[in-house]
Scaffold this active site. Sequence first.
Site, PDB file in Angstrom:
ATOM      1  N   GLY A  29      16.777  -0.624  10.799  1.00 18.54           N
ATOM      2  CA  GLY A  29      16.107  -2.284  11.336  1.00 18.54           C
ATOM      3  C   GLY A  29      17.180  -3.055  11.875  1.00 18.54           C
ATOM      4  O   GLY A  29      18.426  -2.418  12.088  1.00 18.54           O
ATOM      5  N   GLY A  84      19.121  -4.098   5.591  1.00 18.21           N
ATOM      6  CA  GLY A  84      18.625  -5.000   5.831  1.00 18.21           C
ATOM      7  C   GLY A  84      17.350  -5.332   4.803  1.00 18.21           C
ATOM      8  O   GLY A  84      17.020  -4.656   4.066  1.00 18.21           O
ATOM      9  N   ASP A  86      13.436  -7.483   4.669  1.00 21.34           N
ATOM     10  CA  ASP A  86      12.534  -8.637   5.258  1.00 21.34           C
ATOM     11  C   ASP A  86      12.372 -10.025   4.291  1.00 21.34           C
ATOM     12  O   ASP A  86      12.162 -10.975   5.124  1.00 21.34           O
ATOM     13  CB  ASP A  86      11.015  -7.859   5.485  1.00 21.34           C
ATOM     14  N   LYS A  96      11.139  -4.569   1.506  1.00 19.50           N
ATOM     15  CA  LYS A  96      11.651  -3.795   2.869  1.00 19.50           C
ATOM     16  C   LYS A  96      10.507  -2.891   3.503  1.00 19.50           C
ATOM     17  O   LYS A  96       9.400  -2.825   2.777  1.00 19.50           O
ATOM     18  CB  LYS A  96      12.994  -3.034   2.305  1.00 19.50           C
ATOM     19  N   GLY A  97      10.630  -2.478   4.468  1.00 11.94           N
ATOM     20  CA  GLY A  97       9.869  -1.489   5.170  1.00 11.94           C
ATOM     21  C   GLY A  97       9.319  -2.177   6.501  1.00 11.94           C
ATOM     22  O   GLY A  97       8.515  -1.517   6.965  1.00 11.94           O
ATOM     23  N   GLY A  99      10.759  -1.959   9.309  1.00  9.11           N
ATOM     24  CA  GLY A  99      10.896  -1.058  10.300  1.00  9.11           C
ATOM     25  C   GLY A  99      10.203   0.437   9.745  1.00  9.11           C
ATOM     26  O   GLY A  99      10.566   1.230  10.637  1.00  9.11           O
ATOM     27  N   GLU A 105      14.854   4.531   2.671  1.00  8.83           N
ATOM     28  CA  GLU A 105      15.789   3.564   2.254  1.00  8.83           C
ATOM     29  C   GLU A 105      15.762   3.280   0.879  1.00  8.83           C
ATOM     30  O   GLU A 105      16.839   3.235   0.173  1.00  8.83           O
ATOM     31  CB  GLU A 105      14.982   2.289   2.828  1.00  8.83           C
TER      32      GLU A 105
END
Length: 226
Positions: A29, A84, A86, A96-97, A99, A105
Amino acid sequence: MANEAEKEAAARASLKYVRDGLIVGLGTGSTATIAIRYLGERVRDGLKIRGIPTSIASRDLAVQLGIPLTNFDAVQEIDVTIDGADEFDPALNLIKGGGGAMLREKIVASATKKLVIVTDSTKQVQLLGKFPVPVEVIGFAEALVAKKIAELGASVTQRKDAAGKPYVTDEGHHILDCRFGQIPDPAAMARKLSDTPGIVEHGLFVGMASVVLMAEAGDVAEFYPQ
């Protein structure tokens, strides 16, 4: 530009967790990419680490920067991962995710002693859910999984790539972006998703982050699980 400055500040602050001899998880990300670039500078200056990347993109960047890499065949424990998010809530639960790399991850996070999350100030929320929860699915079950997630109250959309075709992850799967609205109990929602056959992985990271470094207005705040 302020957003970019915050990402750079958070990424730079994460380097204090990295020292010689460590196995370092390399996130995916925009902010994690900045952190990898800073790590590349440190490696050129003599820092001795080995990295385990969470995506093909992060692997390629690390190779380009001369960061030595390893894998789970060689080591099964990671000292620190810099990645990182979101969104993060006060308990440091994450979405997350964005990206598309949440499967690798989460695998890397699960093997990590200290998961360091780097973010800008837009990622802090009181309740998760403003950002859609990405769900990676196998093609055989995609329509079935979409129906089951919709029954949980989400608006479900198949992620597309820049050409308008279904987005394909590094492991060859599709992603469903699932808008639940506010998620008052991320752990319960994570269990429901994990228990659904056909879901490979989802973007709810519950109880995994050790610290969040959030940059805002020139300062970097450190948040720890409540």
